[in-house]
Design an enzyme around this catalytic site. Structure first.
Site, PDB file in Angstrom:
ATOM      1  N   ASP A   1      -4.923   3.568  -4.923  1.00  0.00           N
ATOM      2  CA  ASP A   1      -4.970   3.838  -3.611  1.00  0.00           C
ATOM      3  C   ASP A   1      -6.237   5.063  -2.933  1.00  0.00           C
ATOM      4  O   ASP A   1      -6.482   5.447  -3.693  1.00  0.00           O
ATOM      5  CB  ASP A   1      -4.029   4.153  -3.133  1.00  0.00           C
ATOM      6  CG  ASP A   1      -3.251   4.858  -1.228  1.00  0.00           C
ATOM      7  OD1 ASP A   1      -4.524   4.990  -1.080  1.00  0.00           O
ATOM      8  OD2 ASP A   1      -2.645   5.086  -1.119  1.00  0.00           O
TER       9      ASP A   1
ATOM     10  N   TYR B   1      10.461  13.407 -12.080  1.00  0.00           N
ATOM     11  CA  TYR B   1      11.675  12.480 -12.395  1.00  0.00           C
ATOM     12  C   TYR B   1      11.747  12.378 -10.683  1.00  0.00           C
ATOM     13  O   TYR B   1      12.755  11.200 -10.710  1.00  0.00           O
ATOM     14  CB  TYR B   1      12.722  13.536 -12.713  1.00  0.00           C
ATOM     15  CG  TYR B   1      12.354  13.927 -14.196  1.00  0.00           C
ATOM     16  CD1 TYR B   1      11.467  13.052 -15.213  1.00  0.00           C
ATOM     17  CD2 TYR B   1      13.186  14.742 -14.948  1.00  0.00           C
ATOM     18  CE1 TYR B   1      11.295  13.483 -16.513  1.00  0.00           C
ATOM     19  CE2 TYR B   1      12.739  14.506 -16.170  1.00  0.00           C
ATOM     20  CZ  TYR B   1      12.561  14.360 -17.335  1.00  0.00           C
ATOM     21  OH  TYR B   1      11.975  14.360 -18.545  1.00  0.00           O
TER      22      TYR B   1
ATOM     23  N   HIS C   1       0.532  -1.037  -0.424  1.00  0.00           N
ATOM     24  CA  HIS C   1      -0.081  -0.099   0.142  1.00  0.00           C
ATOM     25  C   HIS C   1       1.165   1.421  -0.131  1.00  0.00           C
ATOM     26  O   HIS C   1       1.227   1.798   0.771  1.00  0.00           O
ATOM     27  CB  HIS C   1      -0.747  -0.327   1.259  1.00  0.00           C
ATOM     28  CG  HIS C   1      -1.656   0.955   1.029  1.00  0.00           C
ATOM     29  ND1 HIS C   1      -2.270   1.812   2.082  1.00  0.00           N
ATOM     30  CD2 HIS C   1      -2.277   1.823   0.487  1.00  0.00           C
ATOM     31  CE1 HIS C   1      -2.344   2.896   2.675  1.00  0.00           C
ATOM     32  NE2 HIS C   1      -2.773   2.666   1.108  1.00  0.00           N
TER      33      HIS C   1
END
Length: 144
Positions: free
Chosen positions: A64, A113, A22
């Site tokens: 999620d 990034y 998770h």
């Protein structure tokens, strides 16, 4: 081979998704993304585009539910003449098909990034669309 697992999901990708917990993040990177120099774990999906891979992954991968936006896109760099990438509408349709309509978070290029460097894994694709990079935050499967 196993039943009901699309062949675009490699054994290595299935293993990675099962290892993730998770809150861990998975990056689907377009062909221009610096995947090899950014990844903790690099998986190759050469010859495949992000939309087909996203659709196959979301059949197995719970997003999620404890965050406002479990899907993050790389924002278009200000001043870039690209406009809004058409592929984002395709992503919206795929994510919605798999039951999530919360919309996307947009991360500035260099923030994206940095976040990718912390991701559990990066899947390098041959996607040619610009700004086609996407981060998926893994959720939980509730007990029944």
């Amino acid at each position: 081979m196993l039943k009901h697992i699309p062949p675009i999901i490699s054994p290595e990708l299935m293993k990675i998704m099962m290892e993730m917990g998770h809150g861990d993040e998975l990056v689907l990177a377009d062909g221009n993304f610096p995947a090899a120099s950014s990844a903790r774990r690099l998986l190759r999906a050469d010859g495949h585009g992000v939309p087909e891979l996203l659709d196959a992954i979301l059949a197995f991968y719970p997003l999620d539910t404890y965050v406002a936006h479990p899907v993050t896109l790389m924002a278009v760099v200000p001043g870039d003449s690209v406009g809004q990438p058409a592929i984002w509408d395709e992503y919206r349709s795929i994510v919605s098909k798999h039951g999530d309509d919360r919309g996307f978070e947009y991360a500035e290029r260099f923030d994206f990034y940095e976040r990718a460097k912390e991701a559990y894994a990066i899947v390098a694709t041959s996607e040619r669309a610009l700004y086609a990079n996407i981060i998926l935050k893994k959720g939980v499967i509730p007990s029944q």
